[in-house]
Design a protein around this motif. Structure first.
Motif, PDB file in Angstrom:
ATOM      1  N   ASN A 147      -2.949  12.034  -6.149  1.00 33.39           N
ATOM      2  CA  ASN A 147      -2.829  12.772  -4.993  1.00 33.39           C
ATOM      3  C   ASN A 147      -3.419  11.753  -3.621  1.00 33.39           C
ATOM      4  O   ASN A 147      -3.847  10.222  -4.179  1.00 33.39           O
ATOM      5  CB  ASN A 147      -3.650  13.488  -4.550  1.00 33.39           C
ATOM      6  CG  ASN A 147      -3.037  14.651  -5.550  1.00 33.39           C
ATOM      7  OD1 ASN A 147      -2.199  15.350  -5.240  1.00 33.39           O
ATOM      8  ND2 ASN A 147      -4.296  14.420  -6.570  1.00 33.39           N
ATOM      9  N   ARG A 186     -10.462   9.724  16.778  1.00 28.27           N
ATOM     10  CA  ARG A 186     -10.428   9.200  16.407  1.00 28.27           C
ATOM     11  C   ARG A 186      -9.381   8.524  17.782  1.00 28.27           C
ATOM     12  O   ARG A 186      -8.398   7.913  17.873  1.00 28.27           O
ATOM     13  CB  ARG A 186      -8.599  10.545  15.805  1.00 28.27           C
ATOM     14  CG  ARG A 186      -8.778  10.442  14.476  1.00 28.27           C
ATOM     15  CD  ARG A 186      -8.471  11.367  13.214  1.00 28.27           C
ATOM     16  NE  ARG A 186      -8.694  11.921  12.139  1.00 28.27           N
ATOM     17  CZ  ARG A 186      -8.218  12.538  11.119  1.00 28.27           C
ATOM     18  NH1 ARG A 186      -6.754  12.899  11.205  1.00 28.27           N
ATOM     19  NH2 ARG A 186      -8.393  12.284  10.284  1.00 28.27           N
ATOM     20  N   ASN A 245       1.993   8.561  -0.447  1.00 34.47           N
ATOM     21  CA  ASN A 245       2.293   7.227  -1.158  1.00 34.47           C
ATOM     22  C   ASN A 245       3.545   7.714  -1.892  1.00 34.47           C
ATOM     23  O   ASN A 245       3.814   8.814  -2.156  1.00 34.47           O
ATOM     24  CB  ASN A 245       1.332   7.148  -1.276  1.00 34.47           C
ATOM     25  CG  ASN A 245       0.926   5.462  -2.651  1.00 34.47           C
ATOM     26  OD1 ASN A 245       1.774   5.476  -3.915  1.00 34.47           O
ATOM     27  ND2 ASN A 245       0.582   4.707  -2.136  1.00 34.47           N
ATOM     28  N   GLU A 261       2.494   7.778  -5.360  1.00 33.33           N
ATOM     29  CA  GLU A 261       1.540   9.102  -5.898  1.00 33.33           C
ATOM     30  C   GLU A 261       3.061  10.306  -6.080  1.00 33.33           C
ATOM     31  O   GLU A 261       3.264  11.318  -6.330  1.00 33.33           O
ATOM     32  CB  GLU A 261       0.634   9.398  -4.870  1.00 33.33           C
ATOM     33  CG  GLU A 261       0.050   8.595  -4.624  1.00 33.33           C
ATOM     34  CD  GLU A 261      -1.399   8.389  -3.981  1.00 33.33           C
ATOM     35  OE1 GLU A 261      -1.424   9.324  -2.940  1.00 33.33           O
ATOM     36  OE2 GLU A 261      -2.250   7.437  -4.096  1.00 33.33           O
ATOM     37  N   PRO A 318      -1.950  16.118  -0.494  1.00 32.29           N
ATOM     38  CA  PRO A 318      -2.359  15.314   0.370  1.00 32.29           C
ATOM     39  C   PRO A 318      -1.891  15.243   1.145  1.00 32.29           C
ATOM     40  O   PRO A 318      -0.762  15.861   2.397  1.00 32.29           O
ATOM     41  CB  PRO A 318      -1.956  14.440  -0.351  1.00 32.29           C
ATOM     42  CG  PRO A 318      -0.620  14.795  -1.381  1.00 32.29           C
ATOM     43  CD  PRO A 318      -0.912  15.854  -2.184  1.00 32.29           C
ATOM     44  N   TRP A 366      -0.827  14.340   5.127  1.00 33.15           N
ATOM     45  CA  TRP A 366       1.250  12.919   5.048  1.00 33.15           C
ATOM     46  C   TRP A 366       0.419  11.515   6.094  1.00 33.15           C
ATOM     47  O   TRP A 366       1.095  10.586   5.946  1.00 33.15           O
ATOM     48  CB  TRP A 366       1.546  13.698   6.876  1.00 33.15           C
ATOM     49  CG  TRP A 366       0.854  13.510   7.687  1.00 33.15           C
ATOM     50  CD1 TRP A 366       0.442  14.678   8.930  1.00 33.15           C
ATOM     51  CD2 TRP A 366       0.949  12.593   8.677  1.00 33.15           C
ATOM     52  NE1 TRP A 366      -0.179  14.289   9.595  1.00 33.15           N
ATOM     53  CE2 TRP A 366       0.079  13.095  10.026  1.00 33.15           C
ATOM     54  CE3 TRP A 366       1.432  11.412   9.203  1.00 33.15           C
ATOM     55  CZ2 TRP A 366       0.202  12.234  11.136  1.00 33.15           C
ATOM     56  CZ3 TRP A 366       1.431  11.015  10.408  1.00 33.15           C
ATOM     57  CH2 TRP A 366      -0.132  11.298  11.208  1.00 33.15           C
ATOM     58  N   GLN A 367      -0.702  11.492   6.688  1.00 33.18           N
ATOM     59  CA  GLN A 367      -1.421  10.501   6.757  1.00 33.18           C
ATOM     60  C   GLN A 367      -1.247   9.456   5.566  1.00 33.18           C
ATOM     61  O   GLN A 367      -1.907   7.914   5.309  1.00 33.18           O
ATOM     62  CB  GLN A 367      -2.841  10.192   6.971  1.00 33.18           C
ATOM     63  CG  GLN A 367      -2.593  10.982   8.986  1.00 33.18           C
ATOM     64  CD  GLN A 367      -2.698  12.211   8.625  1.00 33.18           C
ATOM     65  OE1 GLN A 367      -2.670  13.382   7.515  1.00 33.18           O
ATOM     66  NE2 GLN A 367      -3.336  12.979   9.829  1.00 33.18           N
ATOM     67  N   SER A 368      -2.051   9.866   4.200  1.00 37.61           N
ATOM     68  CA  SER A 368      -2.194   9.332   3.309  1.00 37.61           C
ATOM     69  C   SER A 368      -0.893   9.413   1.874  1.00 37.61           C
ATOM     70  O   SER A 368      -1.221   9.302   0.845  1.00 37.61           O
ATOM     71  CB  SER A 368      -3.680   9.750   2.258  1.00 37.61           C
ATOM     72  OG  SER A 368      -3.000  11.371   1.962  1.00 37.61           O
ATOM     73  N   SER A 422      -3.921   5.084 -12.495  1.00 40.04           N
ATOM     74  CA  SER A 422      -3.350   6.159 -11.006  1.00 40.04           C
ATOM     75  C   SER A 422      -2.131   5.959 -11.251  1.00 40.04           C
ATOM     76  O   SER A 422      -1.273   5.869 -12.908  1.00 40.04           O
ATOM     77  CB  SER A 422      -3.474   4.446 -10.093  1.00 40.04           C
ATOM     78  OG  SER A 422      -2.495   3.617 -10.523  1.00 40.04           O
ATOM     79  N   GLN A 438      -4.061  -2.604  -3.359  1.00 41.63           N
ATOM     80  CA  GLN A 438      -4.184  -1.875  -2.749  1.00 41.63           C
ATOM     81  C   GLN A 438      -5.252  -2.468  -1.567  1.00 41.63           C
ATOM     82  O   GLN A 438      -4.875  -3.030  -0.708  1.00 41.63           O
ATOM     83  CB  GLN A 438      -4.060  -0.282  -1.981  1.00 41.63           C
ATOM     84  CG  GLN A 438      -3.270   0.780  -2.574  1.00 41.63           C
ATOM     85  CD  GLN A 438      -3.126   1.942  -2.799  1.00 41.63           C
ATOM     86  OE1 GLN A 438      -4.916   2.512  -1.972  1.00 41.63           O
ATOM     87  NE2 GLN A 438      -2.039   2.693  -2.227  1.00 41.63           N
ATOM     88  N   ALA A 446      -0.352   2.895  -6.518  1.00 37.89           N
ATOM     89  CA  ALA A 446      -1.522   2.902  -5.568  1.00 37.89           C
ATOM     90  C   ALA A 446      -2.380   2.790  -6.493  1.00 37.89           C
ATOM     91  O   ALA A 446      -4.278   3.445  -6.413  1.00 37.89           O
ATOM     92  CB  ALA A 446      -1.263   5.005  -6.014  1.00 37.89           C
ATOM     93  N   PRO A 463       0.795  -1.604   0.301  1.00 36.82           N
ATOM     94  CA  PRO A 463       0.046  -0.583   0.493  1.00 36.82           C
ATOM     95  C   PRO A 463       0.131   1.484  -0.311  1.00 36.82           C
ATOM     96  O   PRO A 463       0.808   2.378  -0.476  1.00 36.82           O
ATOM     97  CB  PRO A 463      -1.119  -0.522   1.099  1.00 36.82           C
ATOM     98  CG  PRO A 463      -0.953  -1.738   1.067  1.00 36.82           C
ATOM     99  CD  PRO A 463       0.237  -1.787   0.870  1.00 36.82           C
TER     100      PRO A 463
END
Length: 483
Positions: free
Chosen positions: A483, A160, A436, A439, A430, A432-434, A390, A42, A37, A33
């Protein structure tokens, strides 16, 4: 995984050698993952990572996963989930001498840490307020920190924090099950879910009838599909009409045949050695015929891709057929050696192999490369489809658009698609949590090669972003995975 290894080292527990494969496979799947992308890659990587790590944790001490049957796998996952939820709230008792001391000291130390944190919070709060009032630079830095924490979205942050705590409790339950299982799952390879009830006569008739049908079909394949275009023209079809269809149906035929063999093996009452040899012979013959059918499906798929281009679904099937063929060969070997009780771990290993193959194949990059190669062979290019691939496809697209000998029409299609990707990448940042890697690499390449599509500026109206092509707007498709 690192927590389990650390606890194993602290408790002087030696993990089973058999679980080394699961650990390496789980680590490789967990990387996908981050590296890819493409959506299907994933999803497969996440699901297989969870499954592999669950089995790794459940059998870390014993390595029994290689001796499990299918029912044992289901029980192992179910027991792990149950104990992961219930273990943190259960009074733990440990039989090992070295664990009795830790049983007394660890809870006491944990409560001490919690009390220390609770006592420090009000002290830190007062001191932070005073220091912020005394120094403007410190106050500004503190405000930056609070802005990064996004305290303006406190309900979302609270939610969260809640699910992080829930996941922490579950992971603690998994670790407790790994080292101190309440309901350990032992292999039951000799146990059947139900006794065989179907006689040899009925089973042989079913297998023989399917074999006769497949023999007739395979003869036709050698006469027409593998025999060349002349025979097909005599039958009144063109080669394209005959070959460019049916690969999906043939894959389903192979899957149904596999289920038939496994079902009959489970329910057939083959009491004597001659009956067993007869069942193995008929099943082996059926597997050989199905292998030819799978070769026919692959041949049809290749011809279909050459005629109409490569898509994700066709590429998934392209990768799946060889792995399905490998499963049939494995079943054949297990039947001949009378080791069908090992089918479940073999199937599990093949599924892991398929997931890793999908991840490291780079499906979208493969699709872009193959479709452009079709253009060099005189076929049309579907630029609209390339736009929805992607970020995995971006390095290939940039390399291919600079390839010599590419027709101007195809080059224009690629440049328009890249211009659309670059415009979407420029306006979207994007979180930072996502993050990749694929990307991030695509964004870097799109920024450094923007000169290639400078003649295709992006404009926007109420209908979306577009490029003027021959005076007419060419609207951008949604770019997935940039993204």
């Amino acid at each position: 995984m690192s927590s389990a290894i650390y606890l194993a080292w602290k408790t002087k527990m030696r993990p089973a050698r058999e679980n080394l494969f699961l650990g390496v496979a789980g680590f490789g799947l967990a990387l996908l993952p981050l590296l890819r992308a493409e959506p299907f890659t994933q999803v497969v990587a996440v699901l297989l990572t969870l499954l592999v790590l669950m089995l790794w944790a459940a059998t870390l001490r014993t390595g029994h996963w290689l001796r499990y049957n299918l029912w044992d796998y289901i029980r192992t996952v179910a027991v792990l989930i149950f104990e992961a939820v219930t273990n943190p709230f259960r009074q733990q008792t440990f039989s090992q001498p070295h664990s009795q001391e830790s049983q007394k000291s660890l809870p006491r130390q944990g409560w001490a840490v919690l009390r220390g944190i609770l006592l420090s919070l009000p002290v830190l709060g007062v001191l932070v307020i005073l220091l912020a009032s005394a120094d403007l630079v410190f106050a500004e830095r503190l405000q930056t920190v609070f802005g990064a924490l996004r305290l303006d979205k406190f309900p979302e942050t609270l939610f969260r924090l809640f699910y992080v705590c829930v996941l922490t409790v579950i992971f603690c339950g998994v670790l407790l099950h790994t080292f101190f299982p309440v309901y350990p799952v032992q292999p039951t390879r000799e146990k059947r879910l139900f006794p065989p009830f179907l006689g040899w006569t009925e089973s042989s008739i079913v297998l023989s009838s399917v074999i006769l049908l497949f023999v007739f079909f395979v003869i036709l394949q050698f006469q027409y599909l593998f025999g060349g275009q002349a025979n097909i023209h005599e039958a009144g079809f063109t080669y394209a009409e005959y070959a460019r269809r049916g690969f999906g149906e043939l894959v389903w035929v192979a899957l149904i045949s596999l289920m038939l063999i496994l079902s009959l093996h489970a329910v057939c009452r083959c009491d004597t050695s001659s009956y067993q040899r007869g069942f193995i012979f008929l099943s082996s013959l059926l597997i050989i015929l199905v292998s030819v059918i799978l070769a026919s499906a692959m041949q049809r798929l290749i011809l279909y891709e050459q005629a109409y281009g490569f898509t994700r679904l066709r590429t998934y099937t392209h990768i799946f057929i060889p792995w399905l063929g490998g499963l049939f060969l494995a079943v054949l070997g297990l039947l001949i050696t009378n080791r069908m009780h090992q089918l479940a771990p073999v199937l599990f290993i093949l599924v892991i192999g398929f997931g890793l193959c999908v991840g490291f194949w780079n499906i979208d990059g493969w699709i872009a490369r193959q479709n452009v190669q079709r253009v060099l062979a005189g076929e049309d290019l579907d630029g609209e489809y390339l736009q929805i691939l992607s970020a995995d496809a971006v390095p290939e697209l940039i390399r291919l658009v600079q390839e010599k000998g590419l027709p101007e029409s195809a080059k224009e299609e690629l440049l328009i698609g890249l211009a659309c990707r670059a415009s979407q990448s420029a306006v979207s940042v994007p979180a930072w949590q996502s993050f990749n890697l694929s990307e991030a690499r695509a964004q870097k390449l799109l920024s450094s090669h923007a000169y290639l599509w400078k003649n295709y500026p992006i404009q926007q109206d109420s209908d979306g972003r577009y490029v003027l092509q021959n005076g007419s707007p060419r609207y951008c498709r949604e770019v997935r995975g940039v993204n």
